[in-house]
Every structure is written in structure tokens, then in C-alpha cells.
Motif scaffolding. Structure first.
Motif, PDB file in Angstrom:
ATOM      1  N   ARG A 143      -2.937  -5.900   6.950  1.00 47.43           N
ATOM      2  CA  ARG A 143      -4.256  -5.634   5.990  1.00 47.43           C
ATOM      3  C   ARG A 143      -4.827  -6.932   6.161  1.00 47.43           C
ATOM      4  NH1 ARG A 143      -3.754  -3.754  -0.151  1.00 47.43           N
ATOM      5  NH2 ARG A 143      -4.358  -1.733   1.048  1.00 47.43           N
ATOM      6  N   TYR A 168     -15.875   1.744  -0.984  1.00 47.69           N
ATOM      7  CA  TYR A 168     -14.726   2.998  -0.813  1.00 47.69           C
ATOM      8  C   TYR A 168     -15.316   3.819  -0.001  1.00 47.69           C
ATOM      9  CZ  TYR A 168     -12.066   0.542  -4.563  1.00 47.69           C
ATOM     10  OH  TYR A 168     -11.017  -0.094  -5.359  1.00 47.69           O
ATOM     11  N   ARG A 176     -11.942   5.627  -7.619  1.00 49.24           N
ATOM     12  CA  ARG A 176     -11.296   5.774  -6.513  1.00 49.24           C
ATOM     13  C   ARG A 176     -10.204   6.987  -6.492  1.00 49.24           C
ATOM     14  NH1 ARG A 176      -6.349   2.867  -5.316  1.00 49.24           N
ATOM     15  NH2 ARG A 176      -6.723   1.766  -7.374  1.00 49.24           N
ATOM     16  N   ARG A 177      -9.627   7.323  -7.578  1.00 46.38           N
ATOM     17  CA  ARG A 177      -8.690   8.632  -7.615  1.00 46.38           C
ATOM     18  C   ARG A 177      -8.848   9.786  -8.496  1.00 46.38           C
ATOM     19  NH1 ARG A 177      -3.486   6.684  -6.862  1.00 46.38           N
ATOM     20  NH2 ARG A 177      -2.819   8.453  -6.897  1.00 46.38           N
ATOM     21  N   THR A 179      -9.471  -5.032   2.142  1.00 49.17           N
ATOM     22  CA  THR A 179      -9.646  -4.966   0.570  1.00 49.17           C
ATOM     23  C   THR A 179     -10.788  -6.094   0.431  1.00 49.17           C
ATOM     24  OG1 THR A 179      -7.923  -6.842   0.203  1.00 49.17           O
ATOM     25  CG2 THR A 179      -7.267  -4.544   0.253  1.00 49.17           C
ATOM     26  N   PRO A 186       0.818  -1.254  -0.028  1.00 52.54           N
ATOM     27  CA  PRO A 186       0.054   0.007   0.001  1.00 52.54           C
ATOM     28  C   PRO A 186       0.832   1.361   0.265  1.00 52.54           C
ATOM     29  CG  PRO A 186      -1.092  -1.553   1.572  1.00 52.54           C
ATOM     30  CD  PRO A 186       0.262  -2.235   1.042  1.00 52.54           C
ATOM     31  N   ASP A 187       2.240   1.159   0.394  1.00 53.45           N
ATOM     32  CA  ASP A 187       2.894   2.488   0.611  1.00 53.45           C
ATOM     33  C   ASP A 187       3.702   2.709  -0.768  1.00 53.45           C
ATOM     34  OD1 ASP A 187       4.856   0.461   0.706  1.00 53.45           O
ATOM     35  OD2 ASP A 187       5.504   1.139   2.709  1.00 53.45           O
ATOM     36  N   SER A 201      -8.573  -9.008   4.508  1.00 55.08           N
ATOM     37  CA  SER A 201      -9.582  -8.861   3.226  1.00 55.08           C
ATOM     38  C   SER A 201     -10.940 -10.127   3.418  1.00 55.08           C
ATOM     39  CB  SER A 201      -8.842  -8.973   1.940  1.00 55.08           C
ATOM     40  OG  SER A 201      -8.010 -10.280   2.023  1.00 55.08           O
ATOM     41  N   ARG A 249      -9.439  -0.221   0.940  1.00 58.07           N
ATOM     42  CA  ARG A 249      -8.428   0.343   0.266  1.00 58.07           C
ATOM     43  C   ARG A 249      -8.564  -0.077  -1.139  1.00 58.07           C
ATOM     44  NH1 ARG A 249      -4.290   1.832   4.081  1.00 58.07           N
ATOM     45  NH2 ARG A 249      -5.434   2.661   5.636  1.00 58.07           N
ATOM     46  N   ARG A 250      -8.841  -1.229  -1.444  1.00 59.79           N
ATOM     47  CA  ARG A 250      -8.829  -1.859  -2.864  1.00 59.79           C
ATOM     48  C   ARG A 250      -9.714  -2.729  -3.231  1.00 59.79           C
ATOM     49  NH1 ARG A 250      -4.889  -1.519  -6.595  1.00 59.79           N
ATOM     50  NH2 ARG A 250      -6.388  -1.969  -7.829  1.00 59.79           N
ATOM     51  N   ALA A 266      -2.981  -0.925   6.975  1.00 56.86           N
ATOM     52  CA  ALA A 266      -3.326  -1.045   5.469  1.00 56.86           C
ATOM     53  C   ALA A 266      -4.639  -1.498   4.909  1.00 56.86           C
ATOM     54  CB  ALA A 266      -2.199  -2.108   4.572  1.00 56.86           C
ATOM     55  N   GLY A 267      -5.564  -1.144   6.058  1.00 55.32           N
ATOM     56  CA  GLY A 267      -6.957  -1.075   5.710  1.00 55.32           C
ATOM     57  C   GLY A 267      -7.462  -2.827   5.413  1.00 55.32           C
TER      58      GLY A 267
END
Length: 376
Positions: free
Chosen positions: A157, A229, A272-273, A206, A44-45, A159, A235-236, A203-204
Motif C-alpha cells: 500500500r 474514492y 464508501r459503503r 490512501t 485491508p483484508d 499513501s 481505498r481509505r 492494497a491500493g
């Protein structure tokens, strides 16, 4: 040799679980001199590392129609004990071969019992071996809230694989699973646990969809992704194009083309972005994205009223609507404008803009640059 055989087998069996931008079935695995399977991944980073991506076991009581590990499939079955897997990971880490762990599992017992074994692996790695790095753990469908909390305490993270965007689509591929109780509820629990400060999850969380065999439409997938989201802080969302597996009920089902998976990722990125909403995306009459062009370009072609965008005065979100300009290059444009006007396509190219795509939709100091249109 038995441990090495398990690692080879259960590492390969984990290929269908997605865990990062470069961690997918289509990415080449790295094989070390002992035959262990390691995966390159983007964390994630943004750091690129190698993960040990592995199943705790491939033995399963579930009969999902598409799955290689389904109970009704005639195939070898193996399992790690928590001690075996933890010590194996530690050996790989200390040799510098891996920087993190992605752990999933088939369901060979009650969901909470499987989760307890996964917790044991992570706890041994953290406490006994002192590993401080990235651990991604997969929630087992049907696990209790207490089991999810116990798993999340050790994870960077976490999921939950939703597999499908609705109960109806899930029934077509995994008839025994309950969409709301088995899959969606844990996503809400994880959000609640983080908000209450009971777990960190830096990192949340997913999720992942199986694309194709459930008969779902792209609009359904992306509408749910948008909600995940916005409302649950995921996060994904990952999209896995279905590929038929021998000796499963779906072995003769047509594979989902790679271009559809690619279009979903492009559209997901816009949500998302880039500030797009699902309602703005260019779906066809059946609710699917087009093979003919990426969704951002098709949106631009359908909205001539928005263009041309003047590069020297447009704000960040106006720039993001221009094909060929992404978040990073939009920020570069704004930064460059503080030093003076951007006068030509060469100036934009130096800033990382794909000028062949951007040129039809922009002006530079009030003038349209010359261009050659492309749909690629």
C-alpha cells in the motif's frame, strides 16, 4: 544501544501518521522487552496484525505550522540508514514481533533523495531478507513521478498525505507546499501507474487529512473524499483530529474535538459503503456535521418519506438506509428471508441488528415494532 534508541525515538515520532483502522495516535502502542514501539493495525483484508510504524528520520527542512518535526522546532533529530532500519525490521519479523512495516519520513533533503532511501529500505527487506508481507510506504511531498513509481514497486500500500482539502486550507497550515503539484499530482500518478500495470499495489492507496487548523469545513473534506474514492480509486481516507504541539506556531490553537473526527469517519463510511452521496449528508448551515447525532440517524429523521422500511421485502440498499443496519447485517437479513419471514425484533437482534436504533424506522410483516428512541 544506538539502534534501539533510534527505534524508540522514531517509532514514537511516527504516531501522527495513520495507516489502518486501529493504527492511530489514540491507539495504545505495544512495547516489547527492548523498548521498541509496535502498533496494532487492521490490514485491508481484515486481519489484525502488529506493524513496525516508524520514521526514517524526523529531521526536516519544511516548516509546516502544526508539525512536531518542523524545521523551526527545537527538538532532537535522528535518522536511520536504510541498512539499519531494514536489518532491525528483519530481526523483529523473525522473532515474530511484527507482521508488517509502515514507513514514513520527514524531509531532510531533496524529496527524491529521501524517497530513494525509503526505496532502499523496502528493497533490502524484500530481496535480501525475503519478507513477503505487508509494507505501507508514504510518498514524500514534492517527489517526482519516477520516484513515486520506484517506491510503489516495493509497496503493498502507498499513501500521500493531502493534509487539507483545498489549496487555501493547505496554505493556512503548510504555506510552502503546493497542493496541486506536491500532493495531488502523485495521487493521479499512482492511479495511472496501477492502470498501466507498472505497479501492483494490492492494497491500493490512501490519504490523510489534518482536521481543524486549516479552517476547512466537513463538507469540503467529504466532498474531496468522495471524489478520491470514485475518481482515483482510493481505498481509505483518514481523518486526524488536530492536537496542538508545544513550540509550534499552532501550540495555542484549540484542539479539534474527538467527536468531530468520529463524525467524519461515520459520514465517510456512509459514502464508501452505504451508497450515500455528500449531497445527502446532514450538514449544518456552516457545512459541518452535527455533534448531536450520527449522520445516518439524522438523515433518517429528516426523511420520513423514506420510512418505514419493510424488513421482509426491502432490497439491500433500502436496508442500508435504516439506522442500526449495516452492510453485514443487511446481507444477513436477505439471507434469513430465504428461509422465511422475519417476525420480531428478537429475530433481528439475532442477526446482529441494533434493534433500538432500527425499530422506529421499520415494519415487520406490515406492523411497527415497539421501540424507545435514542440518538446515541
Amino acid at each position: 544501544m544506538e539502534i534501539e534508541k533510534k527505534l524508540e525515538f522514531l517509532g514514537k515520532a511516527a504516531q501522527y501518521d495513520l495507516c489502518g483502522e486501529a493504527c492511530s495516535p489514540m491507539v495504545h502502542r505495544l512495547k516489547d522487552d527492548l523498548g521498541r514501539w509496535l502498533y496494532p493495525a487492521v490490514l485491508p483484508d481484515g486481519k489484525r496484525v502488529v506493524l513496525l510504524k516508524v520514521l526514517l528520520t524526523n529531521a526536516c527542512v519544511n516548516d509546516c505550522l502544526y508539525c512536531a518535526n518542523r524545521a523551526g522546532r527545537d527538538c532532537p533529530r535522528m535518522a536511520f540508514t536504510p541498512e539499519e532500519l531494514a536489518s532491525t525490521f528483519d530481526a523483529l519479523w523473525r522473532r515474530g514481533l511484527v507482521k508488517g512495516l509502515f514507513l514514513s519520513s520527514a524531509v531532510d533533503a531533496k524529496p527524491d533523495d529521501v524517497m530513494a532511501r525509503m526505496v532502499a529500505v523496502a528493497e533490502i527487506i524484500r530481496r535480501r531478507y525475503g519478507f513477503p508481507g505487508y509494507i505501507h510506504l508514504k510518498v514524500i511531498p514534492g517527489a517526482s513521478k519516477a520516484a513515486v513509481e520506484a517506491l510503489a514497486r516495493w509497496a503493498t500500500r502507498i499513501s500521500v498525505n493531502l493534509e487539507a482539502p483545498s489549496p487555501e486550507a493547505l496554505k493556512r497550515i503548510a504555506p510552502a507546499k503546493n497542493f496541486t503539484e506536491n500532493l495531488f499530482a502523485p495521487i493521479a500518478w499512482i492511479k495511472e501507474l496501477v492502470e498501466e500495470g507498472k505497479v501492483l499495489l494490492p492494497a491500493g492507496q490512501t490519504t490523510q487529512f489534518m482536521v481543524g487548523p486549516g479552517g476547512e469545513k466537513d463538507r469540503e473534506l467529504l466532498r474531496l473524499a468522495q471524489s478520491l474514492y470514485r475518481d482515483f480509486g482510493l481505498r481509505r481516507v483518514y481523518y486526524s483530529a488536530f492536537q496542538p504541539i508545544p513550540d509550534t506556531p499552532f501550540e495555542d490553537h484549540p484542539p479539534t474535538p474527538a467527536w468531530r473526527e468520529n463524525r467524519l469517519y461515520q459520514a465517510d463510511f456512509l459514502i464508501r459503503r452505504y451508497g450515500f452521496t455528500v449531497e445527502e449528508l446532514p450538514f449544518d448551515s456552516e457545512g459541518n456535521l452535527s455533534r448531536e447525532g450520527d449522520p445516518k440517524l439524522l438523515w433518517a429523521l429528516k426523511h420520513p418519506e423514506f420510512f418505514p422500511v419493510e424488513i421482509n421485502t426491502a432490497d439491500y440498499y433500502q436496508l442500508l438506509r435504516v439506522p442500526g443496519i449495516g452492510p453485514r447485517s443487511a446481507r444477513r437479513i436477505i439471507s434469513a428471508r430465504r428461509k422465511g419471514n422475519i417476525n420480531c425484533l428478537e429475530d433481528l437482534k439475532r442477526l446482529g441488528i441494533v434493534t433500538k436504533r432500527a425499530a422506529p424506522f421499520i415494519t415487520l410483516k406490515g406492523k411497527k415494532p415497539t421501540f424507545q428512541m435514542s440518538l446515541i
